[in-house]
Design an enzyme around this catalytic site. Structure first.
Site, PDB file in Angstrom:
ATOM      1  CB  CYS A  50      -0.806   0.086   1.102  1.00 38.29           C
ATOM      2  SG  CYS A  50      -2.123  -1.272   1.191  1.00 38.29           S
ATOM      3  CB  ALA A  51       0.668   4.401  -1.822  1.00 37.53           C
TER       4      ALA A  51
END
Length: 136
Positions: A50-51
Protein backbone atom coordinates in the site's frame (compact mmCIF):
# COMPACT_ATOMS: atom_id res chain seq x y z
CA UNK A 1 -24.81 -11.97 -2.28
CA UNK A 2 -22.93 -9.45 -0.21
CA UNK A 3 -23.73 -8.50 3.36
CA UNK A 4 -26.54 -6.05 4.09
CA UNK A 5 -23.94 -3.45 5.14
CA UNK A 6 -22.17 -3.76 1.79
CA UNK A 7 -25.47 -3.73 -0.10
CA UNK A 8 -26.34 -0.47 1.64
CA UNK A 9 -23.06 1.04 0.43
CA UNK A 10 -23.74 -0.23 -3.10
CA UNK A 11 -27.23 1.31 -3.04
CA UNK A 12 -25.81 4.64 -1.89
CA UNK A 13 -23.24 4.52 -4.69
CA UNK A 14 -26.05 3.86 -7.20
CA UNK A 15 -27.87 6.91 -5.89
CA UNK A 16 -24.85 9.23 -6.11
CA UNK A 17 -24.54 10.71 -9.58
CA UNK A 18 -20.86 11.41 -10.00
CA UNK A 19 -17.55 10.07 -8.78
CA UNK A 20 -16.75 13.18 -6.72
CA UNK A 21 -19.84 12.50 -4.59
CA UNK A 22 -18.87 8.84 -4.30
CA UNK A 23 -15.31 9.80 -3.37
CA UNK A 24 -16.65 12.06 -0.61
CA UNK A 25 -18.87 9.21 0.59
CA UNK A 26 -15.88 6.88 0.80
CA UNK A 27 -14.07 9.47 2.92
CA UNK A 28 -17.14 9.84 5.17
CA UNK A 29 -17.24 6.07 5.64
CA UNK A 30 -13.61 6.24 6.74
CA UNK A 31 -14.29 9.09 9.15
CA UNK A 32 -17.15 7.11 10.72
CA UNK A 33 -14.95 4.06 11.30
CA UNK A 34 -13.49 3.74 14.80
CA UNK A 35 -9.72 4.26 14.86
CA UNK A 36 -7.38 1.36 15.51
CA UNK A 37 -5.65 1.67 18.85
CA UNK A 38 -2.04 2.72 18.40
CA UNK A 39 -0.88 -0.42 20.21
CA UNK A 40 -1.99 -2.40 17.12
CA UNK A 41 -0.10 -0.22 14.64
CA UNK A 42 2.80 -2.64 14.57
CA UNK A 43 4.80 -4.14 11.68
CA UNK A 44 3.08 -7.53 12.01
CA UNK A 45 -0.31 -5.94 11.26
CA UNK A 46 0.90 -3.56 8.56
CA UNK A 47 -0.24 -4.35 5.02
CA UNK A 48 2.61 -4.39 2.52
CA UNK A 49 1.96 -3.10 -0.99
CA UNK A 50 0.00 0.00 0.00
CA UNK A 51 1.26 3.49 -0.79
CA UNK A 52 -0.28 4.69 2.49
CA UNK A 53 0.29 3.10 5.85
CA UNK A 54 -2.39 0.48 6.47
CA UNK A 55 -2.91 -1.81 9.43
CA UNK A 56 -5.44 -4.64 9.64
CA UNK A 57 -6.12 -6.51 12.89
CA UNK A 58 -8.01 -9.72 12.09
CA UNK A 59 -10.29 -11.35 14.63
CA UNK A 60 -12.51 -14.43 14.70
CA UNK A 61 -15.43 -14.78 17.05
CA UNK A 62 -17.88 -17.68 16.98
CA UNK A 63 -16.42 -18.77 13.64
CA UNK A 64 -17.11 -15.39 12.01
CA UNK A 65 -14.41 -13.19 10.54
CA UNK A 66 -13.98 -9.59 11.56
CA UNK A 67 -11.20 -7.06 11.58
CA UNK A 68 -10.25 -3.60 12.69
CA UNK A 69 -8.25 -1.38 10.42
CA UNK A 70 -6.73 2.03 10.02
CA UNK A 71 -4.70 4.13 7.64
CA UNK A 72 -2.97 7.47 7.59
CA UNK A 73 -4.94 8.42 4.43
CA UNK A 74 -8.65 9.28 4.65
CA UNK A 75 -9.60 7.69 1.31
CA UNK A 76 -7.85 4.48 2.36
CA UNK A 77 -9.69 4.52 5.70
CA UNK A 78 -12.86 4.65 3.61
CA UNK A 79 -11.73 1.69 1.53
CA UNK A 80 -11.05 -0.22 4.74
CA UNK A 81 -14.60 0.62 5.88
CA UNK A 82 -15.95 -0.76 2.59
CA UNK A 83 -13.91 -3.96 3.00
CA UNK A 84 -15.17 -4.22 6.56
CA UNK A 85 -18.76 -4.06 5.28
CA UNK A 86 -17.91 -6.76 2.73
CA UNK A 87 -16.16 -9.22 5.06
CA UNK A 88 -17.27 -8.58 8.63
CA UNK A 89 -19.43 -11.32 10.08
CA UNK A 90 -18.75 -13.76 7.24
CA UNK A 91 -17.98 -17.33 8.34
CA UNK A 92 -14.19 -17.69 8.25
CA UNK A 93 -14.35 -20.54 5.73
CA UNK A 94 -16.46 -18.39 3.36
CA UNK A 95 -14.18 -15.33 3.23
CA UNK A 96 -12.10 -16.75 0.37
CA UNK A 97 -15.24 -17.39 -1.68
CA UNK A 98 -16.20 -13.72 -1.86
CA UNK A 99 -15.37 -12.26 -5.26
CA UNK A 100 -14.06 -8.94 -3.99
CA UNK A 101 -13.14 -7.77 -7.49
CA UNK A 102 -16.73 -8.19 -8.69
CA UNK A 103 -18.29 -6.72 -5.54
CA UNK A 104 -15.98 -3.69 -5.51
CA UNK A 105 -16.52 -3.36 -9.27
CA UNK A 106 -20.20 -2.75 -8.55
CA UNK A 107 -19.08 0.44 -6.81
CA UNK A 108 -17.05 1.59 -9.80
CA UNK A 109 -13.89 1.67 -7.75
CA UNK A 110 -11.84 -0.06 -10.45
CA UNK A 111 -12.20 2.84 -12.87
CA UNK A 112 -11.66 5.66 -10.40
CA UNK A 113 -8.79 4.67 -8.14
CA UNK A 114 -5.20 5.39 -9.06
CA UNK A 115 -3.05 2.37 -9.86
CA UNK A 116 -1.31 2.76 -6.48
CA UNK A 117 -4.64 2.79 -4.63
CA UNK A 118 -5.88 -0.17 -6.68
CA UNK A 119 -2.73 -2.12 -5.84
CA UNK A 120 -3.15 -1.24 -2.18
CA UNK A 121 -6.80 -2.33 -2.24
CA UNK A 122 -5.79 -5.66 -3.79
CA UNK A 123 -3.11 -6.05 -1.09
CA UNK A 124 -5.71 -5.44 1.63
CA UNK A 125 -8.10 -7.98 0.09
CA UNK A 126 -5.30 -10.55 -0.18
CA UNK A 127 -4.29 -9.96 3.44
CA UNK A 128 -7.89 -10.45 4.58
CA UNK A 129 -8.17 -13.66 2.55
CA UNK A 130 -4.85 -14.96 3.87
CA UNK A 131 -5.70 -14.13 7.48
CA UNK A 132 -9.11 -15.82 7.20
CA UNK A 133 -7.59 -18.89 5.52
CA UNK A 134 -5.03 -19.23 8.32
CA UNK A 135 -7.84 -19.18 10.88
CA UNK A 136 -10.30 -21.45 9.06
Amino acid sequence: MASPAFEEIAETFDFLDDWEDRYRHVIELGKAMPPLDDSFKVPALKVQGCASQVWLRPMVEDGKFDFQGDSDAMIVRGLIAILHALYSGVPVAEVGKIDATAELGRLGLNEHLSSQRSNGLRAMVQRIRDEAASRA
